[in-house]
Design a protein around this motif. Structure first.
Motif, PDB file in Angstrom:
ATOM      1  N   VAL A 198     104.105  41.651 -50.392  1.00 11.11           N
ATOM      2  CA  VAL A 198     104.441  40.729 -51.570  1.00 11.11           C
ATOM      3  C   VAL A 198     103.541  39.931 -51.383  1.00 11.11           C
ATOM      4  O   VAL A 198     103.129  39.161 -50.381  1.00 11.11           O
ATOM      5  CB  VAL A 198     105.722  40.366 -51.329  1.00 11.11           C
ATOM      6  CG1 VAL A 198     106.017  39.037 -52.284  1.00 11.11           C
ATOM      7  CG2 VAL A 198     107.101  41.430 -51.617  1.00 11.11           C
ATOM      8  N   PRO A 199     102.746  39.335 -52.707  1.00  9.12           N
ATOM      9  CA  PRO A 199     101.466  38.328 -52.603  1.00  9.12           C
ATOM     10  C   PRO A 199     102.195  36.816 -52.109  1.00  9.12           C
ATOM     11  O   PRO A 199     103.428  36.554 -52.491  1.00  9.12           O
ATOM     12  CB  PRO A 199     100.885  38.413 -53.905  1.00  9.12           C
ATOM     13  CG  PRO A 199     102.202  39.110 -54.607  1.00  9.12           C
ATOM     14  CD  PRO A 199     103.022  39.972 -54.128  1.00  9.12           C
ATOM     15  N   ALA A 200     101.389  36.188 -51.795  1.00 11.59           N
ATOM     16  CA  ALA A 200     101.979  34.743 -51.402  1.00 11.59           C
ATOM     17  C   ALA A 200     102.091  33.911 -52.482  1.00 11.59           C
ATOM     18  O   ALA A 200     102.765  32.903 -52.455  1.00 11.59           O
ATOM     19  CB  ALA A 200     100.570  34.068 -50.671  1.00 11.59           C
ATOM     20  N   ASP A 201     101.392  34.316 -53.683  1.00  9.78           N
ATOM     21  CA  ASP A 201     101.760  33.582 -55.076  1.00  9.78           C
ATOM     22  C   ASP A 201     103.424  33.457 -55.065  1.00  9.78           C
ATOM     23  O   ASP A 201     103.781  32.462 -55.989  1.00  9.78           O
ATOM     24  CB  ASP A 201     101.281  34.098 -56.175  1.00  9.78           C
ATOM     25  CG  ASP A 201     100.037  34.495 -55.871  1.00  9.78           C
ATOM     26  OD1 ASP A 201      99.245  35.046 -54.765  1.00  9.78           O
ATOM     27  OD2 ASP A 201      98.971  34.211 -56.953  1.00  9.78           O
ATOM     28  N   VAL A 202     103.930  34.423 -54.695  1.00 14.40           N
ATOM     29  CA  VAL A 202     105.436  34.201 -54.884  1.00 14.40           C
ATOM     30  C   VAL A 202     106.079  33.218 -54.270  1.00 14.40           C
ATOM     31  O   VAL A 202     106.998  32.674 -54.656  1.00 14.40           O
ATOM     32  CB  VAL A 202     106.275  35.621 -54.288  1.00 14.40           C
ATOM     33  CG1 VAL A 202     107.533  35.373 -54.404  1.00 14.40           C
ATOM     34  CG2 VAL A 202     105.848  36.863 -55.105  1.00 14.40           C
ATOM     35  N   LEU A 203     105.671  32.712 -52.973  1.00 18.07           N
ATOM     36  CA  LEU A 203     106.224  31.483 -52.361  1.00 18.07           C
ATOM     37  C   LEU A 203     105.379  30.346 -52.713  1.00 18.07           C
ATOM     38  O   LEU A 203     105.827  29.195 -52.898  1.00 18.07           O
ATOM     39  CB  LEU A 203     105.828  31.810 -50.923  1.00 18.07           C
ATOM     40  CG  LEU A 203     106.725  30.831 -50.116  1.00 18.07           C
ATOM     41  CD1 LEU A 203     108.059  30.662 -50.321  1.00 18.07           C
ATOM     42  CD2 LEU A 203     106.296  31.078 -48.645  1.00 18.07           C
ATOM     43  N   PHE A 204     103.918  30.431 -53.284  1.00 19.06           N
ATOM     44  CA  PHE A 204     103.204  29.201 -53.552  1.00 19.06           C
ATOM     45  C   PHE A 204     103.549  28.681 -54.816  1.00 19.06           C
ATOM     46  O   PHE A 204     103.754  27.412 -55.102  1.00 19.06           O
ATOM     47  CB  PHE A 204     101.666  29.582 -53.591  1.00 19.06           C
ATOM     48  CG  PHE A 204     100.854  28.714 -54.246  1.00 19.06           C
ATOM     49  CD1 PHE A 204     100.247  27.771 -53.225  1.00 19.06           C
ATOM     50  CD2 PHE A 204     100.270  28.807 -55.333  1.00 19.06           C
ATOM     51  CE1 PHE A 204      99.511  26.881 -53.646  1.00 19.06           C
ATOM     52  CE2 PHE A 204      99.383  27.824 -55.715  1.00 19.06           C
ATOM     53  CZ  PHE A 204      98.840  26.814 -54.990  1.00 19.06           C
ATOM     54  N   LEU A 205     104.061  29.396 -55.766  1.00 16.27           N
ATOM     55  CA  LEU A 205     104.439  28.920 -57.184  1.00 16.27           C
ATOM     56  C   LEU A 205     105.400  27.993 -57.032  1.00 16.27           C
ATOM     57  O   LEU A 205     105.389  26.724 -57.701  1.00 16.27           O
ATOM     58  CB  LEU A 205     104.551  29.944 -58.126  1.00 16.27           C
ATOM     59  CG  LEU A 205     103.115  30.880 -58.785  1.00 16.27           C
ATOM     60  CD1 LEU A 205     103.707  32.015 -59.219  1.00 16.27           C
ATOM     61  CD2 LEU A 205     102.153  30.100 -59.355  1.00 16.27           C
ATOM     62  N   PRO A 206     106.552  28.398 -56.555  1.00 18.28           N
ATOM     63  CA  PRO A 206     107.841  27.443 -56.527  1.00 18.28           C
ATOM     64  C   PRO A 206     107.626  26.419 -55.513  1.00 18.28           C
ATOM     65  O   PRO A 206     108.205  25.171 -55.982  1.00 18.28           O
ATOM     66  CB  PRO A 206     109.115  28.391 -56.241  1.00 18.28           C
ATOM     67  CG  PRO A 206     108.441  29.814 -55.573  1.00 18.28           C
ATOM     68  CD  PRO A 206     107.138  29.828 -56.141  1.00 18.28           C
ATOM     69  N   MET A 207     106.907  26.474 -54.566  1.00 20.33           N
ATOM     70  CA  MET A 207     106.538  25.559 -53.613  1.00 20.33           C
ATOM     71  C   MET A 207     105.992  24.132 -54.309  1.00 20.33           C
ATOM     72  O   MET A 207     106.167  22.916 -54.482  1.00 20.33           O
ATOM     73  CB  MET A 207     106.119  25.766 -52.595  1.00 20.33           C
ATOM     74  CG  MET A 207     106.696  26.478 -51.491  1.00 20.33           C
ATOM     75  SD  MET A 207     105.781  27.334 -50.083  1.00 20.33           S
ATOM     76  CE  MET A 207     105.026  25.808 -49.344  1.00 20.33           C
ATOM     77  N   SER A 208     104.692  24.722 -55.165  1.00 18.82           N
ATOM     78  CA  SER A 208     103.886  23.644 -55.898  1.00 18.82           C
ATOM     79  C   SER A 208     104.496  23.175 -57.118  1.00 18.82           C
ATOM     80  O   SER A 208     104.337  22.020 -57.356  1.00 18.82           O
ATOM     81  CB  SER A 208     102.578  24.477 -56.497  1.00 18.82           C
ATOM     82  OG  SER A 208     101.813  24.914 -55.145  1.00 18.82           O
ATOM     83  N   LEU A 209     105.509  23.813 -57.652  1.00 20.65           N
ATOM     84  CA  LEU A 209     106.363  23.467 -58.807  1.00 20.65           C
ATOM     85  C   LEU A 209     107.478  22.231 -58.213  1.00 20.65           C
ATOM     86  O   LEU A 209     107.564  21.193 -58.954  1.00 20.65           O
ATOM     87  CB  LEU A 209     107.041  24.663 -59.754  1.00 20.65           C
ATOM     88  CG  LEU A 209     106.000  25.158 -60.569  1.00 20.65           C
ATOM     89  CD1 LEU A 209     106.931  26.720 -60.895  1.00 20.65           C
ATOM     90  CD2 LEU A 209     105.574  24.618 -61.556  1.00 20.65           C
ATOM     91  N   SER A 210     107.932  22.582 -56.981  1.00 20.64           N
ATOM     92  CA  SER A 210     108.991  21.541 -56.750  1.00 20.64           C
ATOM     93  C   SER A 210     108.198  20.421 -56.108  1.00 20.64           C
ATOM     94  O   SER A 210     108.803  19.209 -56.326  1.00 20.64           O
ATOM     95  CB  SER A 210     109.866  22.426 -55.706  1.00 20.64           C
ATOM     96  OG  SER A 210     109.072  22.561 -54.404  1.00 20.64           O
ATOM     97  N   ARG A 211     107.237  20.444 -55.608  1.00 16.83           N
ATOM     98  CA  ARG A 211     106.335  19.427 -55.267  1.00 16.83           C
ATOM     99  C   ARG A 211     104.790  19.329 -55.622  1.00 16.83           C
ATOM    100  O   ARG A 211     103.892  19.703 -54.974  1.00 16.83           O
ATOM    101  CB  ARG A 211     106.504  19.401 -53.726  1.00 16.83           C
ATOM    102  CG  ARG A 211     108.001  19.220 -53.104  1.00 16.83           C
ATOM    103  CD  ARG A 211     107.918  19.163 -51.522  1.00 16.83           C
ATOM    104  NE  ARG A 211     107.761  17.845 -51.262  1.00 16.83           N
ATOM    105  CZ  ARG A 211     107.862  17.344 -49.807  1.00 16.83           C
ATOM    106  NH1 ARG A 211     108.008  18.202 -49.057  1.00 16.83           N
ATOM    107  NH2 ARG A 211     107.783  16.338 -49.560  1.00 16.83           N
ATOM    108  N   PRO A 212     104.789  19.018 -56.729  1.00 19.38           N
ATOM    109  CA  PRO A 212     103.359  18.995 -57.302  1.00 19.38           C
ATOM    110  C   PRO A 212     102.225  18.097 -56.589  1.00 19.38           C
ATOM    111  O   PRO A 212     101.244  18.482 -56.438  1.00 19.38           O
ATOM    112  CB  PRO A 212     103.640  18.474 -58.932  1.00 19.38           C
ATOM    113  CG  PRO A 212     105.066  18.544 -59.044  1.00 19.38           C
ATOM    114  CD  PRO A 212     105.617  18.553 -57.886  1.00 19.38           C
ATOM    115  N   GLY A 213     102.689  17.260 -56.112  1.00 18.33           N
ATOM    116  CA  GLY A 213     101.856  16.375 -55.357  1.00 18.33           C
ATOM    117  C   GLY A 213     101.267  17.085 -53.986  1.00 18.33           C
ATOM    118  O   GLY A 213     100.244  16.693 -53.442  1.00 18.33           O
ATOM    119  N   ARG A 214     101.838  18.172 -53.504  1.00 18.78           N
ATOM    120  CA  ARG A 214     101.355  18.879 -52.539  1.00 18.78           C
ATOM    121  C   ARG A 214     100.785  20.282 -53.035  1.00 18.78           C
ATOM    122  O   ARG A 214     100.477  20.964 -52.136  1.00 18.78           O
ATOM    123  CB  ARG A 214     102.387  19.132 -51.604  1.00 18.78           C
ATOM    124  CG  ARG A 214     103.056  17.756 -50.903  1.00 18.78           C
ATOM    125  CD  ARG A 214     103.967  18.354 -49.914  1.00 18.78           C
ATOM    126  NE  ARG A 214     104.213  17.283 -48.979  1.00 18.78           N
ATOM    127  CZ  ARG A 214     104.808  17.113 -47.722  1.00 18.78           C
ATOM    128  NH1 ARG A 214     104.913  18.412 -47.244  1.00 18.78           N
ATOM    129  NH2 ARG A 214     104.952  16.359 -47.021  1.00 18.78           N
TER     130      ARG A 214
END
Length: 195
Positions: free
Chosen positions: A35-51
């Motif tokens: 599973v690519p890291a994008d699966v985790l990266f996308l929701p994390m970045s959407l929930s905290r765009p400043g990070r």
């Protein structure tokens, strides 16, 4: 099985330890994980765009380190580790074809295209680079450029467009990156064989 693995990875984004999980998933994706890291990266970045850029940096560093681990697996533990991993994912025959027909130029091109668009899968290319003895310094530079460009582009898109871009990214970014990879391959062929 794959859907369950995908859902589990996605569930990690809601945890307080999500940043650590992002680093772990990005690391193992580059050498053994499906599973690519994008699966985790996308929701994390959407929930905290400043990070988002911070997450991009974490994913890039971990992915490059995982790629180096894949290189070492291919270079020093091909029969003991790499071959069983490739057989498990059903990639051994494809890998053997690539191993027998790839020179340094093709390996470099595959590192860039797999880093940007997962074409071919990054774990196959990192192990292949180690097996054929692709220079580790060039390997690291190309991995930093390709993986960094991918995660930073995703971070920028998510910061700029937010939730509205998520569906587009999940459904079409692979296609767009694949087309970009195709252009790179075409340019390589033109330079190598025509110029």
């Amino acid at each position: 099985m794959l859907r369950g693995l995908y859902d589990w990875t996605l569930s990690l984004a809601a945890r307080k330890s999500a940043e650590w999980w992002l680093a772990i998933i990005a690391f193992v994706e580059s050498s053994v994980f499906l599973v690519p890291a994008d699966v985790l990266f996308l929701p994390m970045s959407l929930s905290r765009p400043g990070r988002a850029y911070r997450y991009a940096l974490v994913a890039t560093i971990a992915s490059v380190l995982g790629g180096i681990a894949g290189w070492f697996i291919g270079h020093y533990a091909y029969d003991a580790l790499a071959r069983p991993i490739l057989e498990f994912y059903g990639k051994f025959d494809e890998f053997e074809h690539l191993r027998l027909s790839s020179g340094d130029g093709i390996i470099l091109l595959m590192l860039v295209t797999s880093g940007l668009a997962h074409l071919p899968p990054i774990k196959v290319v990192t192990i292949l680079a180690g097996v054929v003895g692709f220079p580790l310094g060039w390997f690291i530079v190309s991995a930093v450029v390709a993986r960094g460009a991918r995660f930073l582009l995703l971070a920028w898109l998510l910061r700029r467009y937010g939730e509205s871009i998520r569906d587009f990214i999940e459904k079409r970014l692979g296609l767009i990156a694949g087309l970009a990879a195709g252009v790179l391959i075409l340019l390589y062929i033109i330079v190598k064989y025509i110029a």
